[in-house]
Design a protein around this motif. Structure first.
Motif, mmCIF file in Angstrom:
data_model
loop_
_atom_site.group_PDB
_atom_site.id
_atom_site.type_symbol
_atom_site.label_atom_id
_atom_site.label_comp_id
_atom_site.label_asym_id
_atom_site.label_seq_id
_atom_site.Cartn_x
_atom_site.Cartn_y
_atom_site.Cartn_z
ATOM 1 N N LEU A 40 0.742 -1.103 -0.046
ATOM 2 C CA LEU A 40 -0.050 -0.071 -0.102
ATOM 3 C C LEU A 40 0.923 1.150 -0.140
ATOM 4 C CD1 LEU A 40 -2.906 1.306 0.450
ATOM 5 C CD2 LEU A 40 -2.137 1.878 2.680
ATOM 6 N N LEU A 44 1.281 4.314 -2.882
ATOM 7 C CA LEU A 44 0.831 5.378 -2.566
ATOM 8 C C LEU A 44 2.119 6.218 -2.768
ATOM 9 C CD1 LEU A 44 -1.462 5.160 0.434
ATOM 10 C CD2 LEU A 44 -2.215 5.348 -1.862
ATOM 11 N N PHE A 130 -32.178 1.938 -7.492
ATOM 12 C CA PHE A 130 -30.711 1.769 -7.691
ATOM 13 C C PHE A 130 -30.331 1.472 -8.988
ATOM 14 C CE2 PHE A 130 -31.118 1.311 -3.271
ATOM 15 C CZ PHE A 130 -29.886 2.041 -2.696
ATOM 16 N N VAL A 191 -27.381 6.540 -3.973
ATOM 17 C CA VAL A 191 -26.799 6.399 -3.055
ATOM 18 C C VAL A 191 -27.162 7.318 -1.952
ATOM 19 C CG1 VAL A 191 -24.670 6.326 -1.957
ATOM 20 C CG2 VAL A 191 -24.859 5.377 -4.071
ATOM 21 N N ILE A 194 -30.284 5.999 -0.094
ATOM 22 C CA ILE A 194 -30.358 4.994 0.918
ATOM 23 C C ILE A 194 -29.977 5.658 2.078
ATOM 24 C CG2 ILE A 194 -28.015 4.135 0.175
ATOM 25 C CD1 ILE A 194 -30.899 2.105 1.248
ATOM 26 N N ILE A 195 -28.917 6.580 2.041
ATOM 27 C CA ILE A 195 -28.329 7.186 3.214
ATOM 28 C C ILE A 195 -29.337 7.962 4.055
ATOM 29 C CG2 ILE A 195 -26.568 8.853 4.029
ATOM 30 C CD1 ILE A 195 -24.694 7.724 1.772
ATOM 31 N N PHE A 236 -23.628 14.886 5.174
ATOM 32 C CA PHE A 236 -22.851 13.788 4.710
ATOM 33 C C PHE A 236 -23.060 13.871 3.334
ATOM 34 C CE2 PHE A 236 -22.061 9.608 3.379
ATOM 35 C CZ PHE A 236 -20.585 9.434 3.591
ATOM 36 N N THR A 240 -20.606 14.798 0.016
ATOM 37 C CA THR A 240 -20.154 13.842 -0.916
ATOM 38 C C THR A 240 -20.740 14.290 -2.371
ATOM 39 O OG1 THR A 240 -21.939 12.441 -0.298
ATOM 40 C CG2 THR A 240 -19.654 11.915 0.461
ATOM 41 N N LEU A 301 -10.862 21.294 -2.306
ATOM 42 C CA LEU A 301 -10.511 21.574 -0.786
ATOM 43 C C LEU A 301 -11.222 22.814 0.016
ATOM 44 C CD1 LEU A 301 -6.644 20.568 -0.646
ATOM 45 C CD2 LEU A 301 -8.778 19.004 -0.005
ATOM 46 N N SER A 304 -14.633 21.748 0.530
ATOM 47 C CA SER A 304 -14.941 20.717 1.376
ATOM 48 C C SER A 304 -14.965 21.319 2.633
ATOM 49 C CB SER A 304 -13.905 19.544 1.390
ATOM 50 O OG SER A 304 -13.781 19.229 0.009
ATOM 51 N N MET B 115 -9.379 12.852 0.817
ATOM 52 C CA MET B 115 -9.990 14.170 0.478
ATOM 53 C C MET B 115 -9.408 14.674 -0.737
ATOM 54 S SD MET B 115 -11.818 15.747 3.233
ATOM 55 C CE MET B 115 -11.241 17.577 3.001
ATOM 56 N N VAL B 149 -7.154 4.063 -0.921
ATOM 57 C CA VAL B 149 -7.117 4.419 0.503
ATOM 58 C C VAL B 149 -8.443 4.481 1.430
ATOM 59 C CG1 VAL B 149 -4.958 6.071 0.713
ATOM 60 C CG2 VAL B 149 -7.063 6.863 -0.259
ATOM 61 N N VAL B 152 -8.912 0.716 2.502
ATOM 62 C CA VAL B 152 -7.991 0.582 3.728
ATOM 63 C C VAL B 152 -8.884 0.951 4.830
ATOM 64 C CG1 VAL B 152 -5.888 1.058 5.054
ATOM 65 C CG2 VAL B 152 -5.849 0.804 2.467
ATOM 66 N N ILE B 264 -26.687 -2.970 -1.853
ATOM 67 C CA ILE B 264 -27.374 -1.840 -1.232
ATOM 68 C C ILE B 264 -26.490 -1.511 -0.077
ATOM 69 C CG2 ILE B 264 -29.432 -0.745 0.160
ATOM 70 C CD1 ILE B 264 -31.094 -2.248 -2.008
ATOM 71 N N PHE B 267 -23.367 0.153 -0.846
ATOM 72 C CA PHE B 267 -23.722 1.817 -0.957
ATOM 73 C C PHE B 267 -23.935 2.376 0.157
ATOM 74 C CE2 PHE B 267 -25.916 0.509 -5.339
ATOM 75 C CZ PHE B 267 -24.699 0.621 -6.028
ATOM 76 N N ALA B 268 -24.638 2.099 1.170
ATOM 77 C CA ALA B 268 -24.569 2.822 2.408
ATOM 78 C C ALA B 268 -23.135 2.940 3.135
ATOM 79 C CB ALA B 268 -25.659 2.016 3.134
ATOM 80 N N SER B 270 -20.454 3.240 1.200
ATOM 81 C CA SER B 270 -19.620 3.647 0.266
ATOM 82 C C SER B 270 -19.056 5.107 0.653
ATOM 83 C CB SER B 270 -20.171 3.723 -1.188
ATOM 84 O OG SER B 270 -21.308 4.716 -1.231
ATOM 85 N N GLY B 271 -19.955 5.815 1.779
ATOM 86 C CA GLY B 271 -19.317 6.980 2.222
ATOM 87 C C GLY B 271 -18.712 7.998 1.137
ATOM 88 N N LEU B 272 -17.347 8.172 1.297
ATOM 89 C CA LEU B 272 -16.613 9.058 0.818
ATOM 90 C C LEU B 272 -16.624 8.948 -0.444
ATOM 91 C CD1 LEU B 272 -14.509 9.397 4.011
ATOM 92 C CD2 LEU B 272 -15.469 11.405 2.856
#
Lengths: 321, 273
Positions: A40, A44, A130, A191, A194-195, A236, A240, A301, A304, B115, B149, B152, B264, B267-268, B270-272
């Motif tokens: 990793l 990176l 979906f 997405v 669903i959140i 959130f 995103t 940035l 955000s 980010m 990332v 991880v 599903i 997806f929930a 998958s966040g960022l």
């Protein structure tokens, strides 16, 4: 010899041996751990850290079509200031995001609210919600291009059927804005839905019962209970979706391919599209493209950080913190 | 939980309408794909192909190497998912279970990198791949994104939930870390692993920018960018373009319908992303 000492001073020696064993175990664990991290961190280091440095280095270079890049000082940065095409790209990026992000939030809020009910075909509806998220974006973009086609498109035919004039969707800034925003909303509402749905599920039913007893109607309940308690998921989703919209590329590229320069240059160029155009469709512009990529980074940035500040101010995290 | 309120008939109709609106583009794609080119040039348009024909579908294979694109997409998605899982699981194990010295610094670095938009790396990554002489290869399509990332971080959170006693018992029995990772941690955290696999496959499936940059020959592309090339060149034969789109969208839609629940949940999470 160790054995003899151990026999003579059992207590002390046992302690020492355990400490040594523990230390070497910890040490060996750490070595194994770093070995596990190696792929990793190596990747990176190459594709992110070196890549970032390379971008910064390149932004000070004049990367001509032939030969090695030459040092250009601040030329590329100076060019940023007077670049009208860049201004168009930034304006388009914010315009698309400014329309699509509220659109996504409204659509997903409405869908999540609908999905709180028990109804026939519930699981089919969930699957349909979906589909846009799993279908190939290129395919969806192509079908929108076809639906909004001027002469034979479905949308213009519908407009004519109700007596309205057909619109040249890809011939004006407003037309392109409508189609691009609709596409971004279509491709990205699943997405967030669903959140927000999950967020609504966490709100205690007692609150709604109490509100009903107090005589609050559904609209009042939504505004006074659902929305405030939903702010963590809502923020959130806003963050995103906004970041995703600022990186818009696939929709504009497939809808407005670079063969049609006049359209894509004026109406369709987003920051990422412009960066891609400079770096790979033009020659000798890679140094400048690198500078543009840093503009993109700074914008994302900055947005955000602003959104996260707002989040700290407005989000209601409930009684538990 | 405000759920479980039964919808009245008005709401039921509204829901049906919304569902239909979402489906319109798909339905129109399939319908157009079953028309002849002549049928697509009607004013007002025929909504239903009459008679339906497979001309458009067979023409797709003349215009683009569809089978190659499909095989490439499957191979690249598989390579990406496997590579990402191995790299991320190893790293997450080191951070969550072994907790190597410097773990918190590495985690901060990972959060910072999440980010940073990946798109700004296409120029340097292209230069790196070109210096490896790997442009126009399938591996180039997923190599830079293997080091995920977000992946991880996702696995790190799952691995932290693995009961400590299980790991310590295995350590006392003399099991190696690799063995613990494979036989204890991965099975216990399998839902996180599955989520990361699904998200990786989807992101590879949807990627357009990087493939267009790194691979110039069409037989080394995936379905998304491969079909994008159809536009602009053959703008008139919409039946062919739509047939290609429908055929290309189909595999993932089928997989989704089979693994709906897992998708599903992913997806929930998958966040960022």
């Amino acid at each position: 010899m160790t054995g003899q000492i151990l026999q003579r001073l059992p207590g002390m020696a046992m302690k020492a041996r355990r400490a040594i064993a523990r230390r070497s175990l910890v040490h060996r664990d750490a070595v194994v751990g770093y070995l596990l991290l190696l792929p990793l961190l190596g990747g990176l280091l190459l594709f992110r850290v070196y890549g970032f440095g390379y971008n910064i280095w390149l932004s000070f270079m004049n990367a001509g079509a032939f030969g090695a890049p030459k040092f250009a000082g601040l030329d590329n940065y100076q060019k940023l200031l007077g670049d009208t095409q860049l201004r168009v790209a930034i304006a388009n990026t914010f315009k698309f995001a400014g329309i699509a992000v509220p659109g996504v939030i409204l659509v997903s809020l409405a869908l999540a609210t609908l999905m709180q009910h028990r109804f026939r075909g519930q699981s089919a509806f969930r699957a349909i919600v979906f589909l846009p998220a799993v279908c190939l974006p290129t395919a969806a973009i192509l079908v929108f291009g076809w639906m909004f086609q001027t002469q034979y498109g479905l949308v213009n035919s519908a407009l004519q059927a109700i007596g309205a004039a057909p619109v040249s969707w890809f011939g004006s800034a407003a037309g392109v804005t409508v189609v691009v925003s609709l596409l971004v909303i279509y491709l990205s509402f699943s997405v967030p839905t669903i959140i927000l749905y999950a967020g609504m599920q966490e709100i205690s039913p007692n609150l709604y019962e109490a509100a009903t007893l107090d005589g609050a109607g559904p609209a009042r309940q939504f505004l006074s209970i659902t929305l405030p308690l939903l702010t963590p998921s809502l923020f959130f989703v806003i963050i995103t979706t906004t970041i995703g919209a600022l990186k818009l590329f696939d929709v504009v590229y497939v809808l407005l391919p670079p063969v049609d320069h006049s359209v894509s240059l004026n109406y369709g160029f987003t920051l990422v599209y412009y960066y891609f155009y400079l770096a790979f469709l033009e020659t000798g512009q890679r140094g400048y493209a690198a500078a543009v990529s840093l503009v993109l980074l700074v914008i994302i940035l900055a947005v955000s950080i602003v959104l996260m500040r707002l989040q700290r101010r407005f989000v209601h995290y409930g009684e538990h913190g | 939980m405000q759920a479980e309120r039964k919808a009245g008939w008005r709401l039921q109709i509204l829901i049906a309408l919304v569902g239909l609106i979402i489906l319109v583009p798909f339905a129109w794609m399939v319908a157009t794909g079953l028309m002849t080119t002549g049928q697509t040039l009607m004013v007002p348009p025929n909504l239903i192909p009459s008679p339906p024909t497979f001309d458009g579908i067979s023409e797709v294979f003349n215009r683009v190497p569809f089978a190659t694109l499909l095989v490439n997409t499957i191979a690249v998605s598989f390579g990406r998912a496997m590579g990402t899982l191995v790299i991320c699981a190893m790293a997450a194990y080191a951070l969550a279970i072994i907790k190597v010295p410097g773990t918190s610094a590495i985690l901060v670095g990972i959060l910072v990198l999440i980010m940073v938009p990946g798109d700004i790396f296409i120029v340097p990554n292209f230069a790196i791949i070109a210096s490896f002489r790997m442009t126009d290869t399938l591996v180039a399509l997923f190599l830079p994104s293997l080091f995920d990332v977000f992946g991880v971080f996702l696995l790190y959170q799952f691995f932290r939930g693995v009961p400590r006693e299980l790991i310590e018992a295995a350590r006392l029995d003399g099991a190696s870390h690799l063995r613990i990772l494979v036989t204890i941690v991965v099975p216990v955290a399998r839902s996180g692993i599955l989520s990361l696999a699904i998200l990786s496959v989807l992101s590879e499936w949807k990627d357009l920018l990087w493939p267009l940059v790194v691979n110039r020959s069409i037989d080394k592309l995936t379905l998304g960018p491969g079909l994008a090339l159809l536009r602009g060149v053959y703008t008139t034969d919409w039946n062919v373009v739509m047939a290609a789109g429908a055929m290309a969208a189909l595999p993932m839609v089928a997989i989704f319908l089979i693994l709906q629940k897992q998708f599903i949940t992913s997806f929930a999470r998958s966040g960022l992303k």
